[in-house]
Design an enzyme around this catalytic site. Sequence first.
Site, PDB file in Angstrom:
ATOM      1  N   CYS A 274       0.804  -1.230   0.000  1.00 27.19           N
ATOM      2  CA  CYS A 274       0.000   0.000   0.000  1.00 27.19           C
ATOM      3  C   CYS A 274       0.831   1.272   0.000  1.00 27.19           C
ATOM      4  O   CYS A 274       0.697   2.105  -0.892  1.00 27.19           O
ATOM      5  CB  CYS A 274      -0.908   0.004   1.225  1.00 27.19           C
TER       6      CYS A 274
HETATM    7  N1  LIG Z   1      -2.068  -6.396   1.934  1.00 28.33           N
HETATM    8  C1  LIG Z   1      -2.565  -5.392   2.616  1.00 28.33           C
HETATM    9  O1  LIG Z   1      -2.163  -5.131   3.759  1.00 28.33           O
HETATM   10  C2  LIG Z   1      -3.644  -4.510   2.038  1.00 28.33           C
HETATM   11  C3  LIG Z   1      -4.341  -3.636   2.890  1.00 28.33           C
HETATM   12  C4  LIG Z   1      -5.357  -2.847   2.365  1.00 28.33           C
HETATM   13  C5  LIG Z   1      -5.631  -2.897   1.012  1.00 28.33           C
HETATM   14  N2  LIG Z   1      -4.932  -3.739   0.189  1.00 28.33           N
HETATM   15  C6  LIG Z   1      -5.309  -3.770  -1.230  1.00 28.33           C
HETATM   16  O2  LIG Z   1      -6.118  -4.920  -1.450  1.00 28.33           O
HETATM   17  C7  LIG Z   1      -5.882  -5.482  -2.742  1.00 28.33           C
HETATM   18  C8  LIG Z   1      -5.452  -6.923  -2.617  1.00 28.33           C
HETATM   19  O3  LIG Z   1      -4.245  -6.962  -1.883  1.00 28.33           O
HETATM   20  P1  LIG Z   1      -3.642  -8.304  -1.286  1.00 28.33           P
HETATM   21  O4  LIG Z   1      -2.522  -7.890  -0.402  1.00 28.33           O
HETATM   22  O5  LIG Z   1      -4.724  -9.154  -0.744  1.00 28.33           O
HETATM   23  O6  LIG Z   1      -3.060  -8.980  -2.619  1.00 28.33           O
HETATM   24  P2  LIG Z   1      -2.582 -10.490  -2.811  1.00 28.33           P
HETATM   25  O7  LIG Z   1      -1.654 -10.468  -3.971  1.00 28.33           O
HETATM   26  O8  LIG Z   1      -2.130 -11.059  -1.511  1.00 28.33           O
HETATM   27  O9  LIG Z   1      -3.917 -11.265  -3.209  1.00 28.33           O
HETATM   28  C9  LIG Z   1      -4.616 -11.035  -4.380  1.00 28.33           C
HETATM   29  C10 LIG Z   1      -5.147 -12.367  -4.902  1.00 28.33           C
HETATM   30  O10 LIG Z   1      -5.958 -12.112  -6.052  1.00 28.33           O
HETATM   31  C11 LIG Z   1      -5.800 -13.217  -6.928  1.00 28.33           C
HETATM   32  N3  LIG Z   1      -6.280 -12.844  -8.257  1.00 28.33           N
HETATM   33  C12 LIG Z   1      -5.696 -12.076  -9.199  1.00 28.33           C
HETATM   34  N4  LIG Z   1      -6.495 -11.976 -10.274  1.00 28.33           N
HETATM   35  C13 LIG Z   1      -7.625 -12.674 -10.009  1.00 28.33           C
HETATM   36  C14 LIG Z   1      -8.820 -12.931 -10.703  1.00 28.33           C
HETATM   37  N5  LIG Z   1      -9.033 -12.450 -11.939  1.00 28.33           N
HETATM   38  N6  LIG Z   1      -9.752 -13.706 -10.141  1.00 28.33           N
HETATM   39  C15 LIG Z   1      -9.572 -14.221  -8.906  1.00 28.33           C
HETATM   40  N7  LIG Z   1      -8.450 -14.004  -8.182  1.00 28.33           N
HETATM   41  C16 LIG Z   1      -7.490 -13.235  -8.731  1.00 28.33           C
HETATM   42  C17 LIG Z   1      -4.313 -13.505  -6.843  1.00 28.33           C
HETATM   43  O11 LIG Z   1      -4.010 -14.800  -7.313  1.00 28.33           O
HETATM   44  C18 LIG Z   1      -4.071 -13.352  -5.340  1.00 28.33           C
HETATM   45  O12 LIG Z   1      -4.213 -14.565  -4.646  1.00 28.33           O
HETATM   46  C19 LIG Z   1      -4.843  -4.563  -3.382  1.00 28.33           C
HETATM   47  O13 LIG Z   1      -5.512  -3.587  -4.098  1.00 28.33           O
HETATM   48  C20 LIG Z   1      -4.150  -3.929  -2.196  1.00 28.33           C
HETATM   49  O14 LIG Z   1      -3.583  -2.687  -2.514  1.00 28.33           O
HETATM   50  C21 LIG Z   1      -3.958  -4.563   0.677  1.00 28.33           C
END
Ligand SMILES: NC(=O)c1ccc[n+]([C@@H]2O[C@H](COP(=O)([O-])OP(=O)(O)OC[C@H]3O[C@@H](n4cnc5c(N)ncnc54)[C@H](O)[C@@H]3O)[C@@H](O)[C@H]2O)c1
Length: 437
Positions: A274
Amino acid sequence: MSVYIDLKQKIKKKKAIITVMGLGYVGLPIALEFCKKGFSVNGLDTNLRRIRKLRKGMSYINDISDSEISGILKTKRFKVTADPKVLNVSDAVIMCVPTPLRKIKEPDISYVVRASKVLSRYLRHGQIVVLESTTYPGTTRDIMLPELRKSGLEMDKDFYLAFSPERIDPGNPKYSFVNIPKVIGGFNKRGTELGRLLYSSVIRKVVGVSNPEVAEVTKLLENTFRIVNIGLINEFAHLCHKLKIDVWEVIKAAKTKPFGFMPFYPGPGIGGHCIPADPVYLSWKARKVGFETRMVDLAAKVNRGVPAHIVERVGDMLKEKKIKFAGAKILLMGVTYKKDVNDLRESPALDIIEALKKKKVKLSYHDPFIPYLDVHGIKARSRKITPALLKKQDLVIVVTDHSDIDYSVIAKNAKVVFDTRDIFEKKKIKSENIVKL
Ligand SMILES: NC(=O)c1ccc[n+]([C@@H]2O[C@H](COP(=O)([O-])OP(=O)(O)OC[C@H]3O[C@@H](n4cnc5c(N)ncnc54)[C@H](O)[C@@H]3O)[C@@H](O)[C@H]2O)c1
């Protein structure tokens, strides 16, 4: 019956079937929480390795234990799949796909686009869709909605769409998904209300806002606030070092003021999914409307420069001991972007490693969360911390202050320790060989 009334009843009775697209740090906790509250949930992901693990009852996220996964699987209300057909039998779809940066440091919303295209193929009358991925204002309206309309269905008549930013803080023992208030913005009152109702089933406080753009930019404001303050305190730490003042003590004193001050702490640089990415999303969008986000850009620049400053300080410490960079033995304690998580994304440790490698330092590392490291052409295993290993090092740098580390052993056996997190002070370990940031 109208879609609104039908969905409202289904959500209230916990009969709504939920599909979470993207089972990462954000999506998996959400999916589990809805299951725990009695909903049937499909976890949809394209990563087959993650799916296999989950089906075996194994977690890949620190905050979630294997037993939690296997316990939920036993309820039979949690199905994990790569088959998008589940979207068609869902009442609510929550999208939590990645929004990283492209190589040229621009927003990469290709995951949102691809996921929306898939969803559009399976969208049906009677659903609510919520995007949770952090992104620039306008993504839900200008990118997602046109894709969903390709289904031939009409928003607000056939389906509802909203944006709700995720605020989860991995590794935070106090605040988890359920006790962090959630913001949601639909395209109209009904869309927001349905989203509010959905999340209220699992979250104590849900705050509705006027539209998706307000919700999208709320997240960017929160993270920009952090980026700017972290940049400020990192610069302040650099200044205090020059002035030979202990910045940590200054912060401790300043935070005794009960109003108008909020402590932020310096460190080895910013990381994670983030904080480094969000200002890019904001400034990119700002440029599109002819606006320059000077504060944000400057803070991002200051923060980007921190790992180089750390390496500079390392050089000074070695010089004082008459040791050259080339061949110096340095051990990094912790390589993840923050404590108690297994996430290496954008970790400042990676920049520090790259810079030290260029200087031909003999590097090793210890991180209980990263048994094996394969970055910048460096392949290494996490070393076991022993007095003998510590004694062999010219310098030990605490980059990430994981909880499960015996810092007294480090203080006792290392020749010099560079503490970028003030962990020794927090642990009340005093030793002459500790150098503070
Ligand atoms: N990690 C954090 O602390 C955090 C906190 C707040 C917001 N976010 C936001 O949340 C979102 C997700 O972050 P994250 O850390 O969970 O990412 P991540 O990479 O851990 O998980 C995302 C998942 O989405 C899957 N994916 C991708 N394309 C897909 C599709 N078409 N269909 C189904 N699954 C699909 C990936 O395989 C992966 O497992 C991002 O926008 C991030 O900026 C993250």
